[in-house]
Design an enzyme around this catalytic site. Sequence first.
Site, PDB file in Angstrom:
ATOM      1  N   ARG A 298       0.835  -1.190   0.000  1.00 30.86           N
ATOM      2  CA  ARG A 298       0.000   0.000   0.000  1.00 30.86           C
ATOM      3  C   ARG A 298       0.885   1.261   0.000  1.00 30.86           C
ATOM      4  NH1 ARG A 298      -3.752  -1.520   5.064  1.00 30.86           N
ATOM      5  NH2 ARG A 298      -1.774  -2.464   5.689  1.00 30.86           N
TER       6      ARG A 298
ATOM      7  N   LYS B 156       1.454   1.907   7.226  1.00 30.27           N
ATOM      8  CA  LYS B 156       1.781   1.109   8.400  1.00 30.27           C
ATOM      9  C   LYS B 156       2.712   1.860   9.336  1.00 30.27           C
ATOM     10  CE  LYS B 156       0.545  -2.200   9.521  1.00 30.27           C
ATOM     11  NZ  LYS B 156      -0.674  -2.383  10.375  1.00 30.27           N
TER      12      LYS B 156
ATOM     13  N   HIS C 172      -0.866   1.679  16.154  1.00 31.50           N
ATOM     14  CA  HIS C 172      -1.167   0.504  16.987  1.00 31.50           C
ATOM     15  C   HIS C 172      -0.087   0.339  18.070  1.00 31.50           C
ATOM     16  CE1 HIS C 172      -4.430  -0.716  14.343  1.00 31.50           C
ATOM     17  NE2 HIS C 172      -3.629  -0.624  13.315  1.00 31.50           N
TER      18      HIS C 172
ATOM     19  N   GLU D 137      -5.889   5.024  13.665  1.00 32.35           N
ATOM     20  CA  GLU D 137      -6.840   4.128  14.329  1.00 32.35           C
ATOM     21  C   GLU D 137      -7.514   4.726  15.557  1.00 32.35           C
ATOM     22  OE1 GLU D 137      -2.885   3.172  16.328  1.00 32.35           O
ATOM     23  OE2 GLU D 137      -3.571   3.593  14.282  1.00 32.35           O
TER      24      GLU D 137
ATOM     25  N   SER E 155     -22.403 -12.202  24.062  1.00 34.08           N
ATOM     26  CA  SER E 155     -21.111 -12.806  24.369  1.00 34.08           C
ATOM     27  C   SER E 155     -20.888 -12.924  25.880  1.00 34.08           C
ATOM     28  CB  SER E 155     -19.980 -11.988  23.747  1.00 34.08           C
ATOM     29  OG  SER E 155     -18.735 -12.594  23.990  1.00 34.08           O
TER      30      SER E 155
ATOM     31  N   ASP F 277      -3.323  -6.661  15.122  1.00 33.30           N
ATOM     32  CA  ASP F 277      -2.658  -5.354  15.142  1.00 33.30           C
ATOM     33  C   ASP F 277      -2.650  -4.757  16.549  1.00 33.30           C
ATOM     34  OD1 ASP F 277      -1.688  -4.723  12.539  1.00 33.30           O
ATOM     35  OD2 ASP F 277      -3.732  -4.479  11.840  1.00 33.30           O
TER      36      ASP F 277
ATOM     37  N   VAL G  38      -1.905 -12.455  10.264  1.00 31.53           N
ATOM     38  CA  VAL G  38      -1.160 -11.458   9.494  1.00 31.53           C
ATOM     39  C   VAL G  38      -1.529 -10.061   9.983  1.00 31.53           C
ATOM     40  CG1 VAL G  38      -0.763 -10.493   7.198  1.00 31.53           C
ATOM     41  CG2 VAL G  38      -0.989 -12.976   7.497  1.00 31.53           C
TER      42      VAL G  38
END
Length: 371
Positions: free
Chosen positions: A15, A75, A96, A118, A220, A270, A298
């Site tokens: 990317r 990234k 992250h 994020e 959950s 991540d 991944v």
Amino acid sequence: MRIGVPKEIKVLENRVGLVPGSVREAVAHGHEVIVEHNAGQGIGMDDDAYGKAGAKVVGTAKEVFAASEMIVKVKEPQAIERKMLKPGQILFTYLHLAPDPEQAKDLVASGAVCIAYETVTSPSGGLPLLAPMSEVAGRMSIQAGAYYLEKPHGGLGVLLGGVPGVDPAKVVILGGGVVGSHAAHIALGMGAEVWVLDRNTEVLRALWRQFGRPLNTVFSTRDAIERHVSSADLVVGGVLIPGASAPKLVSAALVRQMKPGSVIVDVAIDQGGCFETSHATTHADPVYVVDGVTHYCVANMPGGVPRTSTFALNNATLPFVLTLADKGWQRALAADGHLTNGLNVAFGKVTCQPVAEALGYAFTEPAAVMG
């Protein structure tokens, strides 16, 4: 402002921070864009395309970092890139940080202004810069899971959708957010038996409205997780606490109870992963086996479809890139509290509370570094 776009160097990461169309917009706003040679090669965009858009193409990442006031990436910066950051330089990318103490240490030492995609929020409470990659990863999780369920790839030998007279695979999705809803969409489309577990009943109601009776929704609890994970063919982990490490919902003991040949796809990797047995892998070596269960972990899943991912990401990030460049980071953040939530590290201070708590740093209010 001088905006720099280096070539991504994480393993098989193709990317790129800005596509030529985004470069053209930045140039039209009066900014200079400096792009590293072959930065867009992985998405089929050559240096000529960037040149025509108005970028200055240079030979090395070192030149990009040295000349730029803001670095736009995809990234987290790798160790060699972190050494090139300068005090006061803006870094705008995915970070992250909560599960990555080495990166956090280097960013604190750099003195750079580090804004993480994020943790930027929206008025509705969403994560607009994480959402497009969560959409891609959610959809890819089912593709990857179906592939590794095939016998030649170590799986049970189960076809996800089954055939008439034969049961389909059972797919269990932990978390009904963006990842979970897109994973459910693909899994249902392939004919699987799909169960989504979430602790938010409004999320479960929204999924019910979206997909109807073919989707099974479950509140959950520990009991529900144990019951459904132990009987699953494919489990997708899609839980997220913004800025913080992902909760470990599935213990190593529970993994041992899963079917031999079943598959885990941990999209939350991540942020450290939501399975106790998870550790990050790469596209070059994507899986490993624990107690007979294949783990696909991944850490840059959307990098596997870089063209789709880059354009989807740019659709979300470009307005923020232009705002930061037009106003400067202090004015941009002062005018937008949701963008301020993206500020993780600045001038050696950790300004994101979940990151500070996860890594043991003192938390500094963003306003204290924005003056």
